[in-house]
Design a protein around this motif. Structure first.
Motif, PDB file in Angstrom:
ATOM      1  N   VAL A   1       0.835  -1.218   0.000  1.00  0.00           N
ATOM      2  CA  VAL A   1       0.000   0.000   0.000  1.00  0.00           C
ATOM      3  C   VAL A   1       0.866   1.264   0.000  1.00  0.00           C
ATOM      4  O   VAL A   1       0.507   2.264  -0.629  1.00  0.00           O
ATOM      5  N   ASP A   2       2.017   1.196   0.661  1.00  0.00           N
ATOM      6  CA  ASP A   2       2.875   2.383   0.787  1.00  0.00           C
ATOM      7  C   ASP A   2       3.337   2.944  -0.557  1.00  0.00           C
ATOM      8  O   ASP A   2       3.686   4.110  -0.658  1.00  0.00           O
ATOM      9  N   LEU A   3       3.368   2.092  -1.593  1.00  0.00           N
ATOM     10  CA  LEU A   3       3.871   2.550  -2.895  1.00  0.00           C
ATOM     11  C   LEU A   3       2.749   2.956  -3.849  1.00  0.00           C
ATOM     12  O   LEU A   3       2.988   3.173  -5.043  1.00  0.00           O
ATOM     13  N   ALA A   4       1.541   3.080  -3.314  1.00  0.00           N
ATOM     14  CA  ALA A   4       0.356   3.323  -4.154  1.00  0.00           C
ATOM     15  C   ALA A   4       0.518   4.492  -5.116  1.00  0.00           C
ATOM     16  O   ALA A   4       0.106   4.414  -6.271  1.00  0.00           O
ATOM     17  N   PHE A   5       1.127   5.600  -4.664  1.00  0.00           N
ATOM     18  CA  PHE A   5       1.167   6.808  -5.499  1.00  0.00           C
ATOM     19  C   PHE A   5       2.328   6.802  -6.490  1.00  0.00           C
ATOM     20  O   PHE A   5       2.436   7.678  -7.329  1.00  0.00           O
ATOM     21  N   GLU A   6       3.194   5.788  -6.384  1.00  0.00           N
ATOM     22  CA  GLU A   6       4.382   5.782  -7.245  1.00  0.00           C
ATOM     23  C   GLU A   6       4.283   4.831  -8.434  1.00  0.00           C
ATOM     24  O   GLU A   6       5.008   4.968  -9.398  1.00  0.00           O
ATOM     25  N   TYR A   7       3.393   3.844  -8.342  1.00  0.00           N
ATOM     26  CA  TYR A   7       3.283   2.852  -9.428  1.00  0.00           C
ATOM     27  C   TYR A   7       1.810   2.615  -9.762  1.00  0.00           C
ATOM     28  O   TYR A   7       0.908   2.965  -9.001  1.00  0.00           O
ATOM     29  N   ASP A   8       1.595   1.967 -10.902  1.00  0.00           N
ATOM     30  CA  ASP A   8       0.225   1.623 -11.306  1.00  0.00           C
ATOM     31  C   ASP A   8      -0.225   0.302 -10.681  1.00  0.00           C
ATOM     32  O   ASP A   8      -1.415   0.037 -10.554  1.00  0.00           O
ATOM     33  N   CYS A   9       0.782  -0.520 -10.341  1.00  0.00           N
ATOM     34  CA  CYS A   9       0.451  -1.815  -9.720  1.00  0.00           C
ATOM     35  C   CYS A   9       1.619  -2.260  -8.844  1.00  0.00           C
ATOM     36  O   CYS A   9       2.776  -2.161  -9.265  1.00  0.00           O
TER      37      CYS A   9
END
Ligand code: MG
Length: 355
Positions: A94-102
């Motif tokens: 969840v922490d990487l939600a804004f950096e990748y599409d998946c």
């Protein structure tokens, strides 16, 4: 296993609810969408106030239905078979939600690895797990075509979206076979409680109609007026079983407005109910039936009914009692206008720890 894996009980909770609640403890979701067998959804609503959506033919069709049930920008998709959630792993996703599409969790392979009998470098191999987080609209477009993908990250990658992998968790194992259950340390054995249901049904006689009671044909007696074959005993028993599982009543499952059930052999209704109740996690414990009738006389037929119920329910004879009494000439039964049947069924949860 007669039980579908999503209905295996952990304590009092089916596995799908156990898994969903674990996710809710880790993240604050706007909405939980459960994609499920359409026939099970009315029963599932007893357990939680989630959004329930009918599944499709393939995993991808089910996923599409689920994604269309929300307008959230991001979705975390999870498989109920991976029901023991590692909170740290979910946070990494969840922490990487804004950096990748998946974002998908993966684990490394530590054992020697063969491909078609040929050794391959295990450092090159990763096993992809769920839960995976995706941008909802991009995931919908990635699964638009006919090509089937086994998980979201594969679909997103082949559509050219930005996919990244984070460290997965070895405790997030996947439940595929019954023997896997022993590996799931997080699963609590099912409650050992029993559940009692009562069923009651009456039907009036109809001249010239064949008489069937408990699936046994009875010569020399009129049958019963009904949309189905009028097997008042099986109807009463079905309601007792549905009652014990808190599923509803026979009329909800088989409405008399539905022409498919016109004149139907009630054995088929019983079989359908028995299959359903077993698939959602129950086992029958015993059945007790009282037929209240002036006619037909059941003295010589009770044993046949008991044997037939034993075949239908897979219960041994000593767990089935068929009793008969009269109404002492009182009321509609006493006047010989019809028959009433009262049934009791006890159920328990399928115990995956013992079986
Ligand atoms: Mg009936």
């Amino acid at each position: 296993m007669p039980v579908k894996k999503q209905w295996i009980r952990c304590g009092d909770e089916p596995l799908w609810l156990f898994a969903a609640k674990q996710f809710e403890r880790v993240c604050l979701f706007d909405r939980v969408v459960v994609v499920a067998d359409e026939r099970e959804i009315p029963y599932m609503r007893n357990f939680a106030d989630y959004t329930f959506v009918p599944g499709g033919k393939e995993r991808q069709d089910s996923l599409k239905n689920g994604l269309n049930a929300t307008d959230s920008k991001y979705v975390l998709t999870a498989d109920v078979a991976r029901c023991c959630i590692d909170a740290e792993c979910v946070k990494r996703v969840v922490d990487l939600a804004f950096e990748y599409d998946c974002i998908a969790p993966v684990i490394e392979v530590v054992d020697t690895t063969l491909l078609n009998d040929e050794w391959i470098d295990r450092q090159q191999v990763r096993l992809v797990q769920t839960p995976q987080l995706s941008n909802r609209e991009l995931l919908l477009s990635a699964i638009e075509g006919d090509k089937l993908h086994t998980d979201d990250s594969t679909a997103m990658k082949s559509a050219g979206y930005r996919v990244t992998y984070v460290e997965g968790s070895k405790t997030q194992i996947k439940l595929t076979k019954k023997s896997d259950l022993s590996l799931f340390g997080c699963l609590i054995p099912p409650l050992s409680e029993q559940f009692t249901g009562i069923g009651f049904d009456t039907h009036s006689f109809e001249e010239g109609k064949p008489c069937v009671l408990g699936g046994v044909s009875i010569e020399g007696c009129d049958g019963f007026r009904a949309h189905s074959d009028g097997d008042v005993l099986l109807h009463s028993l079905i309601d007792a079983i549905l009652g014990a599982a808190a599923i509803g009543d026979i009329g909800e499952l088989f409405p008399d407005s539905d022409m498919r059930y016109s004149g139907i052999d009630s054995k088929h209704l019983f079989e359908e109910v028995f299959r359903f109740v077993s698939s959602v996690g129950f086992e029958l414990v015993n059945l007790d039936i009282t037929v209240i009738a002036e006619k037909p006389r059941l003295k010589n037929i009770k044993k046949d009914i008991q044997k037939n119920l034993s075949i239908l329910s897979s219960l041994p004879l000593h767990r089935i009692c068929v009793k008969a009494t009269t109404a002492e000439k009182m009321g509609f039964v006493g006047r010989g206008e019809g028959v009433a049947v009262l049934s009791v069924a006890n159920l328990k949860f399928y115990n995956w720890k013992e079986s």
